[in-house]
Design an enzyme around this catalytic site. Sequence first.
Site, PDB file in Angstrom:
ATOM      1  N   HIS A 202       0.842  -1.200   0.000  1.00  9.49           N
ATOM      2  CA  HIS A 202       0.000   0.000   0.000  1.00  9.49           C
ATOM      3  C   HIS A 202       0.879   1.253   0.000  1.00  9.49           C
ATOM      4  CE1 HIS A 202      -2.871   3.021   1.378  1.00  9.49           C
ATOM      5  NE2 HIS A 202      -3.839   2.182   1.078  1.00  9.49           N
TER       6      HIS A 202
ATOM      7  N   GLU B  76       0.583   4.116   1.342  1.00  8.94           N
ATOM      8  CA  GLU B  76       0.821   4.757   2.647  1.00  8.94           C
ATOM      9  C   GLU B  76       1.900   4.020   3.436  1.00  8.94           C
ATOM     10  OE1 GLU B  76      -2.611   5.418   5.325  1.00  8.94           O
ATOM     11  OE2 GLU B  76      -1.183   4.958   6.926  1.00  8.94           O
TER      12      GLU B  76
HETATM   13  S1  SF4 Z   1      -8.064  11.122   7.497  1.00 14.66           S
HETATM   14 FE1  SF4 Z   1      -6.042  11.001   6.524  1.00 14.66          FE
HETATM   15  S2  SF4 Z   1      -5.129   9.134   7.341  1.00 14.66           S
HETATM   16 FE2  SF4 Z   1      -7.323   9.022   7.756  1.00 14.66          FE
HETATM   17  S3  SF4 Z   1      -8.164   7.881   6.018  1.00 14.66           S
HETATM   18 FE3  SF4 Z   1      -8.325  10.066   5.539  1.00 14.66          FE
HETATM   19  S4  SF4 Z   1      -6.475  10.522   4.391  1.00 14.66           S
HETATM   20 FE4  SF4 Z   1      -6.104   8.578   5.409  1.00 14.66          FE
END
Ligand code: SF4
Length: 400
Positions: A178, A180
Amino acid sequence: MSREKTTIYRKGLGVQDKIKNRLEQDYFSGIVSYLKAHDFTLSSGGLTIYLAREFGFCYGVERAVNYAYQTREKFPDRRIFLIGDMIHNPFVNRQLREMQIEILPVPETGKEDYSFLKKEDVVVLPAFGIPVSTLELLKQPGCILVDTTCGSVMSVWKRVESYAKEGYTVLVHGKYWHEETRATVSHALKAPGGKYLVVLNKQEAQFVCDFIRRGGPREGFMEKFRQALSSDFDPDRDLQKIGLANQTTMLRGESMEIAEMIKTALAARFGAKNLTKHFRNFDTVCSATQDRQDAVVELLTQKKVDLMLVVGGFNSSNTGHLAEISSKYVPTFHIENAGCILNDKAIRCRDAADGREKIKRDWLPIGPVKIALTAGASTPSSIIGEVVTQLLAFHRKQIE
Ligand code: SF4
């Protein structure tokens, strides 16, 4: 290579007012607003739809999409690029492509190379962030960068960096492939000698725990986590001090269980009184993910429904987890959009158990029916609204 000066926008581009209408036109839904204004419930001709109280676009995605629109507004004539998908929603990514915001091509060698970028080009970085090495490469040509990395993701990076600096191996509960997680683990490598390991689930965590307790064949360990660990990882050396973090979109319950498993294994190996020297943990599931997961449980424990529809990209991690939670309570169908509802007899959905796309038959019960509905953090209201409209249409047809 000499480096040009890079401009990085991190707090918007100052043209918010000019894009408001376009954003609303692309992502607003009247029917979703109606549901919110009517206790998240809509009833019509025997069909009742309950919408979860937290659903759809999270703050991080909303901001990222907003910045992408601002970028096009501010630089109408420039080449604008994205690093892969902006978010995990095909509709939003298509909208961006229609605005001539293109995905950066990956060279045939597979090796990152951004030397074709010019100073006047603009690159928008996604909400889930990019690896440190990619950012460094993107800075070389001196083009303009618009960084939409979510604040919740950056907090995980800080945590991971501090673990690595203190000599802890970073263990991430997440998906090693992923975007992230790839960005997150790159921050472990910023510290000299930094190490990381990614575990997907409790089974993989158990494998790690067994190794912590009893050791084992090094080759077996390296083979199992081949793609999920730092290059010079040595399980005999690097599983003695562990700092835990998780991808922001995982199931918090599972992350907590994994943390407990690792903690217990380290305590067994090094003694409970020495645990602080060997174990660090910080829950990094973001509040938006948690709110959406909690809202599914709340809805399904308070309302008796026949089924649940979860709307979001098939490659969206947080949407997949919403479907996983829901399927413990009621039959659940994870669909990408209204087009997945083929008719009242057939639906195209992603199977929560094996992650594959399937056509399921006889999904809509005949007669009065109650349907729960939610959507992942990268799903805009417009897509949810289309699903509701489609549901109403097919149910009406069924009655007729
Ligand atoms: S708030 Fe930020 S970390 Fe959480 S799902 Fe959304 S983009 Fe991803």
